[in-house]
Enzyme design. Sequence first.
Site, PDB file in Angstrom:
ATOM      1  N   LYS B  91       0.808  -1.227   0.000  1.00 16.13           N
ATOM      2  CA  LYS B  91       0.000   0.000   0.000  1.00 16.13           C
ATOM      3  C   LYS B  91       0.841   1.278   0.000  1.00 16.13           C
ATOM      4  CE  LYS B  91      -4.216  -1.819   0.127  1.00 16.13           C
ATOM      5  NZ  LYS B  91      -5.122  -1.681  -1.036  1.00 16.13           N
ATOM      6  N   GLU B 113     -10.104   5.606   3.063  1.00 21.79           N
ATOM      7  CA  GLU B 113     -10.895   4.498   3.570  1.00 21.79           C
ATOM      8  C   GLU B 113      -9.927   3.375   3.880  1.00 21.79           C
ATOM      9  OE1 GLU B 113     -10.187   4.922   0.466  1.00 21.79           O
ATOM     10  OE2 GLU B 113      -9.473   2.904  -0.044  1.00 21.79           O
ATOM     11  N   SER B 380       1.839  -9.647  -0.860  1.00 23.27           N
ATOM     12  CA  SER B 380       1.456  -8.230  -0.764  1.00 23.27           C
ATOM     13  C   SER B 380       1.525  -7.644   0.639  1.00 23.27           C
ATOM     14  CB  SER B 380       0.056  -8.050  -1.334  1.00 23.27           C
ATOM     15  OG  SER B 380      -0.846  -8.924  -0.688  1.00 23.27           O
TER      16      SER B 380
END
Lengths: 258, 401
Positions: B91, B113, B380
């Site tokens: 991210k 969010e 990830s």
Amino acid sequence: MTSLVNAAFDERRKNGLLVGYLPLGFPTVSESVEAAVALVENGVDVLEMGLPYSDPVMDGLVIQRATNTALTNGFRLSQTFDAVAAIRSRVDAPVLVMTYFNPVLQYGVEEFAKNLAQAGGAGLITPDLIPDEATEWLAAAEKYDLDRVFLAAPSSSDTRLDASVTNSRGFVYAVSTMGITGARSDVDGAARVLVERLRSAGSTNIGVGLGISTTDQVREVLDYADAAIVGSALVSALAEGGSQAVGELAAHLAAGKR
Amino acid sequence: MTLLRNQEGPYFGDFGGRYVPESLIAALDELSAAYHLAQQDSSFRAELAHLHATYTGRPSIITEVPRFAAHASGARIILKREDLNHTGSHKINNVLGQALLARRIGKTRLIAETGAGQHGVATATAAALFGMECVVYMGEVDTQRQSLNVARMRLLGAEVIPVTTGSRTLKDAINEALRDWVANVDNTHYLLGTVAGPHPFPQMVRDFHKIIGEEAREQVLALTGALPDAVIACVGGGSNAIGIFHAFLDDPGVDLIGCEAAGRGIDTAEHAATLTMGRPGVLHGARSYMLQDEDGQTMESHSISAGLDYPGVGPEHSWLKELGRATYRPVTDDAAMHALRLLSQTEGIIPAIETAHALAGALDIGRERGPDSTLLLNLSGRGDKDMQTAGEYFGLLGNSS
């Protein structure tokens, strides 16, 4: 080409118009029809009936709660047309349907337009559909002679205001403030500027909405706009006191007309 | 011939667009213009590259995992270690890019969010680094199952607002963030955390993540002398998947496989397998596959992983599915948890539950393709945030032996 909403504006422009919003199906379909009739009987000139939707990003808590209740109580999209027809059989005011786009897309844009026209509906207000994405809806609206109300915001560029004015039929929905639906103590001064800009862009029918909840605010808005749009305040009245309360509030608000 | 990887928004085939209130269009136009300028601007690219080298920890390494791969018929499995990035997931790639962009266009407040909390943590991190105000919307259900990440965000100085409307998960957090943005767009940038939403987000977020695949493609070539047979990633909104797929889009010999959350099974109502079980519609500003009922009402999704518990998906994935360039398969909660434990115990790497869906997919794909195949998988995120869920799932908590 007979726009029901244009006709109402032409006939009532001198006094200014009051547009009243309520969700269909809140608290039930039949009660929402009764409440809509009560609005018109108490001075509302144009009805804006909202379709309950799971993800209403333009709406504040009052309308979110009401539309959520309508969905919980089993509202189905297919009930829209009978409800519109039921309202139209009892009152003469034009009925616009306010809806987020996905339900219309899933129903079939052309089929939705056809059924709405057959039910006597005037057209659609589309809060999350900008003219750029509205090719399919505009074609269907043209085919079935329906009004299409697009939004204009204080942040919109002149080019975008032109697009809103050019593509709208009925009126242009001028968003009074940068925000979502819900009562506010002050209706933003930005609304007056926006209405002037929309006039320059050639609009003759301009409704101002978002945050309007009192007679004084209706009066203030009708000083420069053609219509004042009230939603959350009416929904709160309906939630608390039923059709009678919503009718009484409509009568108070209508006292703000010119 | 046009290259698939050169596809730009707003449309990916029939998908994408800008289905948002007019009030937001000016902000989206401003963002598109700023992004376009930044792309051409070598100083912007240099600034982001410098941050990645000195803050994120890029390039992230690759790790081959033979003991895990033994459970996949001995296929070669190579992990791209985005879990080793600062803040523990991919991210941060997107967050640093967007935060730099937000600063360029004069925004002082970031909103975001978050589902699992990874994107919220990354955004709170960037806000702390750049001295910006930060508000993170998180479904109330998710604040409970990811309470550690809530604490991390607050420690970083962000305000975390639990969202109590709708299903109280990621989709409702996006609704609240959009409502905030409509009202505060003058000073606020909405730092959307996935490749969904209105243009330019799907393209911009993809571009900030495509570094994953670009690095991995070179790294795998250097390690094995060939491209992998398949590239595998988990898909919720789809950001880590598009990030690793992108560099391979125009390599026809490389299969691209996304693993969606099948929750309790796609034969139940409790899943988040949007591309497998959904159909096209409009949600959160874009036309894409989504889970919806007959009336177009968004359906609630389910996944044991908060980060995949989303009934929509980015429009580029819908396009890749329709083109047949990528395929998507469902992976249940149980299969993902099994793979999470397996990687932990065979390789000493604890993945995020989201990522574990891709690992479970790789076990199946390895068995399907046999020992001669090479699979590249985007690892990830790391699993630290998931210890409560995993502890409960496997009965690892407390004093019982």
